[in-house]
Design a protein around this motif. Structure first.
Motif, short mmCIF file in Angstrom:
data_model
loop_
_atom_site.label_atom_id
_atom_site.label_comp_id
_atom_site.label_asym_id
_atom_site.label_seq_id
_atom_site.Cartn_x
_atom_site.Cartn_y
_atom_site.Cartn_z
N ARG A 4 0.83 -1.20 0.00
CA ARG A 4 0.00 0.00 0.00
C ARG A 4 0.87 1.25 0.00
NH1 ARG A 4 -3.47 -3.01 3.46
NH2 ARG A 4 -2.64 -2.01 5.34
N SER A 5 1.99 1.20 0.71
CA SER A 5 2.90 2.33 0.74
C SER A 5 3.47 2.61 -0.65
CB SER A 5 4.04 2.04 1.73
OG SER A 5 4.94 3.12 1.78
N ASN A 6 3.83 1.54 -1.37
CA ASN A 6 4.35 1.70 -2.73
C ASN A 6 3.28 2.30 -3.65
OD1 ASN A 6 6.81 0.67 -2.02
ND2 ASN A 6 6.49 -1.33 -2.95
N ALA A 7 2.06 1.80 -3.53
CA ALA A 7 0.97 2.30 -4.38
C ALA A 7 0.69 3.77 -4.09
CB ALA A 7 -0.29 1.46 -4.17
N LEU A 8 0.71 4.14 -2.80
CA LEU A 8 0.50 5.53 -2.41
C LEU A 8 1.59 6.41 -2.99
CD1 LEU A 8 -0.81 7.79 -0.67
CD2 LEU A 8 0.67 7.05 1.20
N ALA A 9 2.84 5.95 -2.91
CA ALA A 9 3.96 6.73 -3.41
C ALA A 9 3.85 6.95 -4.91
CB ALA A 9 5.28 6.02 -3.07
N ILE A 10 3.46 5.92 -5.65
CA ILE A 10 3.37 6.05 -7.11
C ILE A 10 2.19 6.93 -7.50
CG2 ILE A 10 2.79 4.74 -9.19
CD1 ILE A 10 4.74 2.63 -8.31
N ALA A 11 1.08 6.82 -6.78
CA ALA A 11 -0.07 7.71 -7.06
C ALA A 11 0.32 9.16 -6.79
CB ALA A 11 -1.26 7.31 -6.19
N ALA A 12 1.07 9.39 -5.71
CA ALA A 12 1.49 10.75 -5.36
C ALA A 12 2.44 11.31 -6.41
CB ALA A 12 2.16 10.76 -3.99
N ILE A 13 3.40 10.50 -6.86
CA ILE A 13 4.38 11.00 -7.83
C ILE A 13 3.73 11.23 -9.19
CG2 ILE A 13 5.33 8.90 -8.90
CD1 ILE A 13 7.34 11.83 -7.41
N ALA A 14 2.72 10.43 -9.54
CA ALA A 14 2.02 10.65 -10.80
C ALA A 14 1.28 11.99 -10.80
CB ALA A 14 1.04 9.51 -11.07
N CYS A 15 0.59 12.28 -9.70
CA CYS A 15 -0.12 13.57 -9.58
C CYS A 15 0.87 14.72 -9.56
CB CYS A 15 -0.97 13.59 -8.31
SG CYS A 15 -2.35 12.42 -8.32
N SER A 16 1.96 14.56 -8.83
CA SER A 16 2.98 15.59 -8.75
C SER A 16 3.58 15.87 -10.12
CB SER A 16 4.08 15.17 -7.77
OG SER A 16 5.15 16.08 -7.79
N THR A 17 3.83 14.81 -10.88
CA THR A 17 4.42 14.96 -12.22
C THR A 17 3.52 15.76 -13.14
OG1 THR A 17 5.62 12.87 -11.97
CG2 THR A 17 5.32 13.69 -14.20
N GLY A 18 2.22 15.50 -13.08
CA GLY A 18 1.28 16.27 -13.89
C GLY A 18 1.30 17.74 -13.54
N ILE A 19 1.40 18.04 -12.25
CA ILE A 19 1.45 19.43 -11.79
C ILE A 19 2.71 20.11 -12.31
CG2 ILE A 19 1.76 20.89 -9.75
CD1 ILE A 19 -0.12 18.92 -8.27
N TRP A 20 3.86 19.44 -12.18
CA TRP A 20 5.11 20.06 -12.61
C TRP A 20 5.21 20.19 -14.12
CZ3 TRP A 20 7.45 23.01 -9.49
CH2 TRP A 20 7.44 22.75 -8.11
N ALA A 21 4.61 19.27 -14.85
CA ALA A 21 4.59 19.39 -16.32
C ALA A 21 3.88 20.68 -16.72
CB ALA A 21 3.91 18.18 -16.94
N PHE A 22 2.78 20.98 -16.03
CA PHE A 22 2.03 22.21 -16.29
C PHE A 22 2.87 23.43 -15.93
CE2 PHE A 22 -0.76 25.65 -14.91
CZ PHE A 22 -1.65 25.75 -15.98
N ILE A 23 3.53 23.39 -14.77
CA ILE A 23 4.33 24.53 -14.32
C ILE A 23 5.51 24.78 -15.25
CG2 ILE A 23 5.87 25.35 -12.48
CD1 ILE A 23 3.96 24.00 -10.48
#
Length: 289
Positions: A4-23
């Motif tokens: 679950r920790s791994n899944a949480l980390a990957i979900a978080a990094i995917a959302c973060s990546t989308g944000i930074w791509a926009f920025i």
């Protein structure tokens, strides 16, 4: 719990990546009206205001968020600030997907460093996931004709993007280390304050007059960047860099979508590359270390 920790980390990094791509593509949204230092400065101002409100609303003294690792935060701010500046400049001077692809070399650099610094272990399944993500990134970039031009107009921005990749890799290593001991708000406060100071002079020297709407939009990048930073810290704290790092190649998927909004039509290879990256993400998230 580990899965679950791994899944949480990957979900978080995917959302973060989308944000930074926009920025990182924000120069396109103001139609080149703002310079890269201006964009960074206004983003840091918006972020600092957001964090100050968060800190004051917690009813704790600001001294509570003082870190014993000030030099580490300063180094992280230097790497992140000028790494982002390099990618923003390159994204405005060459195709967004190309600039993002070069910038994403930081993933490979960061994984290599994490093996030596943090002792991350790369087993067979993790290696397969990394290979799928890298193959997807290469397919997307090659289908767009990336890296086939040798003219000076391309080499200049590409070299700056490569420097940005190295700086972002060093920033990732520092975030991983600093987030183990300091709270997320502490980490973000230090980098935003340092970043604001660092960008003040470059922004003043290159300042262009901006309309109220452009200034407002760039200031609003601040709260968005805070969310992206928090998600990155969350991901790096809960998983190895060799696990979450390759999934940051989803940056190319978001970059392709942004490019599409500006008339950059993605070829078939972009969809193939995206599928390979998603498959790599599934492999990485579905296996225990």
């Amino acid at each position: 719990m580990h899965s679950r920790s791994n899944a949480l980390a990957i979900a978080a990094i995917a959302c973060s990546t989308g944000i930074w791509a926009f920025i990182f593509a924000s120069a396109r949204f103001v139609d080149g009206a703002a310079t890269a230092p201006q964009i960074c400065l206004l983003r840091y101002i918006g972020g600092a205001i957001t964090l100050l409100i968060m800190a004051l609303s917690s009813r704790q003294r600001l001294s509570t968020y003082r870190s014993p690792s000030v030099k580490g935060h300063l180094a992280r701010a230097l790497c992140g600030c000028f790494g982002a500046l390099a990618i923003i400049y390159a994204s405005a001077a060459m195709p967004v997907v190309d600039a993002s692809g070069i910038g994403l070399l930081y993933v490979v650099i960061m994984i290599a460093l994490s093996v030596f610094i943090f002792g991350d272990r790369i087993n067979g399944w993790r290696a397969a996931g990394i290979a799928l993500c890298c193959a997807g990134a290469f397919a997307m970039l090659w289908s767009r004709g990336s890296f086939r031009s040798l003219d000076l107009a391309y080499i200049g921005p590409a070299s700056i993007a490569l420097l940005g990749a190295l700086l972002l890799a060093l920033e990732g290593i520092l975030i991983k280390g600093l987030s183990q001991n300091d709270s997320a708000v502490t980490v973000m406060l230090h980098v935003n304050v340092f970043g604001l100071v660092m960008m003040a002079i470059p922004a003043a020297v290159t300042w262009h007059p901006l309309g109220i709407s452009d200034i407002t939009m760039l200031l609003l990048l601040g709260p968005l960047a805070i969310l992206g930073q928090f998600l990155t810290i969350l991901a790096y704290r809960h998983a190895d860099l060799s696990l979450v790092g390759p999934f940051e190649y989803s940056w190319l998927i978001f970059a392709a979508l942004i490019g599409f909004a500006f008339g950059e039509i993605p070829p078939t290879g972009v969809f193939l590359g995206g599928a390979l990256m998603i498959a790599g993400g599934v492999v990485l998230s579905g296996r225990r270390a």
